[in-house]
Design a protein around this motif. Sequence first.
Motif, short mmCIF file in Angstrom:
data_model
loop_
_atom_site.label_atom_id
_atom_site.label_comp_id
_atom_site.label_asym_id
_atom_site.label_seq_id
_atom_site.Cartn_x
_atom_site.Cartn_y
_atom_site.Cartn_z
N ALA A 85 2.95 8.50 3.68
CA ALA A 85 3.64 7.28 3.25
C ALA A 85 4.15 6.49 4.45
CB ALA A 85 4.79 7.64 2.32
N VAL A 89 2.78 2.70 5.60
CA VAL A 89 3.68 1.54 5.70
C VAL A 89 3.62 0.94 7.11
CG1 VAL A 89 6.10 0.83 5.66
CG2 VAL A 89 5.20 2.30 3.85
N ASP A 126 4.38 -3.06 0.05
CA ASP A 126 4.87 -1.81 0.64
C ASP A 126 5.11 -0.75 -0.43
OD1 ASP A 126 4.84 -2.30 3.34
OD2 ASP A 126 6.87 -3.12 3.42
N LEU A 130 3.22 2.77 -0.32
CA LEU A 130 3.99 4.00 -0.15
C LEU A 130 3.78 4.95 -1.34
CD1 LEU A 130 7.60 4.30 1.10
CD2 LEU A 130 7.07 5.17 -1.16
N GLY A 178 -2.92 2.82 0.75
CA GLY A 178 -2.29 4.13 0.62
C GLY A 178 -3.30 5.24 0.40
#
Length: 244
Positions: A85, A89, A126, A130, A178
């Motif tokens: 994560a 980011v 974001d 994440l 991600g």
Amino acid sequence: MAGLAESGSNPDVGLLFEINGLAEAAPTWFDRTMEYVGEYGLPLAIVVMGLWCLVRVRRLGREGVADRRSVVASVAAIAWMPVAAMVAVIVNIPIRGFVERPRPFLTHRGLEVLVEGKEDYSFVSDHATLAMAMAVALFLAHRKFGVVAIVLAVLAGLSRVYMGVHYPTDVAGGFALGTAVALLLSPVAMTVLTPLVGWLGRVPGIGRLLLGDVARDEDRAERTATPSSGDRPAGGGDARGLAA
């Protein structure tokens, strides 16, 4: 690229208004709930899924299902969740700066915005990045827990559109980013994390915290195998001295 999806005829904008329109029609209490669930609740739920999976893995030694090596590998895979994560980011920072896409409520009027103060760029989300990075990393560690986490990540992404702070393609881009980070960097991460978890598993106190019953049973076996001072030959001699 700042003008991305600014046209009202863009399907991305149309879907944005369709999903966000549900917030306008919903009662106030539901919107307030969605505000906290989408901002904090769903990402936190994925973290809880990871901790729950860790508890299950730590019990495998007691249940006789897995040996120490398997438990270490599983714990290392779960440890990849927060790292994936964070990496995802960080990777998103230059992407946002390159695309420079404004938040949808800054470009389009009539949106029901549930979260104020979002002034940074919109693409990539974001939250979606994440959440999906953690979910896919957990899927690599445990399929059943991972599937539930992925569903939660999808809901987290959709909630961002519902709240009027992201376009649907912002969320889709976050899902893709991600997933890519969690999958592509997983072999490298396991090469580093597995021996690290194995080493920490032998540190008193930390080992029990990470590996649970496997570390406890291993410590007990080592104490049993190590002779006490009363078992040693008199005069400090060893077995060869007795044989002589």
